[in-house]
Design an enzyme around this catalytic site. Structure first.
Site, PDB file in Angstrom:
ATOM      1  N   ASP A   6      13.476  21.333  51.799  1.00  0.00           N
ATOM      2  CA  ASP A   6      14.307  21.939  52.848  1.00  0.00           C
ATOM      3  C   ASP A   6      13.699  21.628  54.231  1.00  0.00           C
ATOM      4  O   ASP A   6      12.513  21.293  54.331  1.00  0.00           O
ATOM      5  CB  ASP A   6      14.330  23.449  52.578  1.00  0.00           C
ATOM      6  CG  ASP A   6      15.043  24.254  53.643  1.00  0.00           C
ATOM      7  OD1 ASP A   6      16.059  23.788  54.181  1.00  0.00           O
ATOM      8  OD2 ASP A   6      14.568  25.381  53.921  1.00  0.00           O
ATOM      9  N   ASP A   8      14.513  23.684  57.636  1.00  0.00           N
ATOM     10  CA  ASP A   8      14.198  24.847  58.481  1.00  0.00           C
ATOM     11  C   ASP A   8      13.207  25.800  57.820  1.00  0.00           C
ATOM     12  O   ASP A   8      13.434  26.307  56.728  1.00  0.00           O
ATOM     13  CB  ASP A   8      15.484  25.595  58.860  1.00  0.00           C
ATOM     14  CG  ASP A   8      16.408  24.716  59.702  1.00  0.00           C
ATOM     15  OD1 ASP A   8      15.883  23.905  60.496  1.00  0.00           O
ATOM     16  OD2 ASP A   8      17.637  24.838  59.570  1.00  0.00           O
TER      17      ASP A   8
HETATM   18 MG   LIG Z   1      15.016  26.922  55.263  1.00  0.00          MG
END
Ligand SMILES: [Mg+2]
Length: 146
Positions: A6, A8
């Site tokens: 991922d 963020d």
């Molecule tokens: Mg995230």
């Protein structure tokens, strides 16, 4: 093994920029909708070298898997800009922007959330970044043996 990471709050520091923007301009409720927000996030400590090491390891087939902020059309472009800036063009070809992470086939997903963007239906194993088991990139690297 197919491994997804991922963006963020796993590779880039969304929360820090969000907190700073909210302090500076409390009237702006969604600072992540502002021009430049995603392009200017700082990398999370240890993320760049860890992601490069995963990508270099022959046993892992590495991809970046990030869900968009759909109300911010800029985020699609800025995420791509960020990846090239900090990781280089080769990683741009590994960037998947998808609002349902459960649709992707794979073995491992490293994400700070275990639900909300399809993580709950991901069929592989989730390493929850920031949890007690995986508080930082050192812990993830040790589990991945890289
Ligand atoms: Mg995230």
């Amino acid at each position: 093994m197919i491994i997804y990471v991922d963006m963020d709050d796993v590779i880039c520091d969304f929360q820090k920029a969000f907190n700073e923007a909210t302090l500076k301009n409390p009237q702006i409720k969604y600072p992540q909708s502002q021009y430049g927000f995603f392009a200017n996030l700082e990398p999370i400590k240890g993320a760049i070298s860890a992601v490069s090491a995963i990508n270099d390891c022959p046993k892992y087939d590495f991809y970046i898997l990030t869900a968009p902020s759909p109300r911010n059309p800029l985020c699609y472009t800025e995420k791509r800009v960020w990846v090239e800036k900090y990781l280089g063009y080769d990683f741009v070809e590994k960037l998947i922007i998808c609002s349902n992470k459960g649709l992707l086939k794979g073995d491992i997903l490293i994400d700070d959330y275990i639900s909300g963007k399809g993580q709950e239906s991901f069929e592989g194993k989730i390493f929850q970044f920031g949890s007690a088991e995986f508080p930082n990139w050192d812990a993830v690297r040790s589990e991945l043996k890289i």
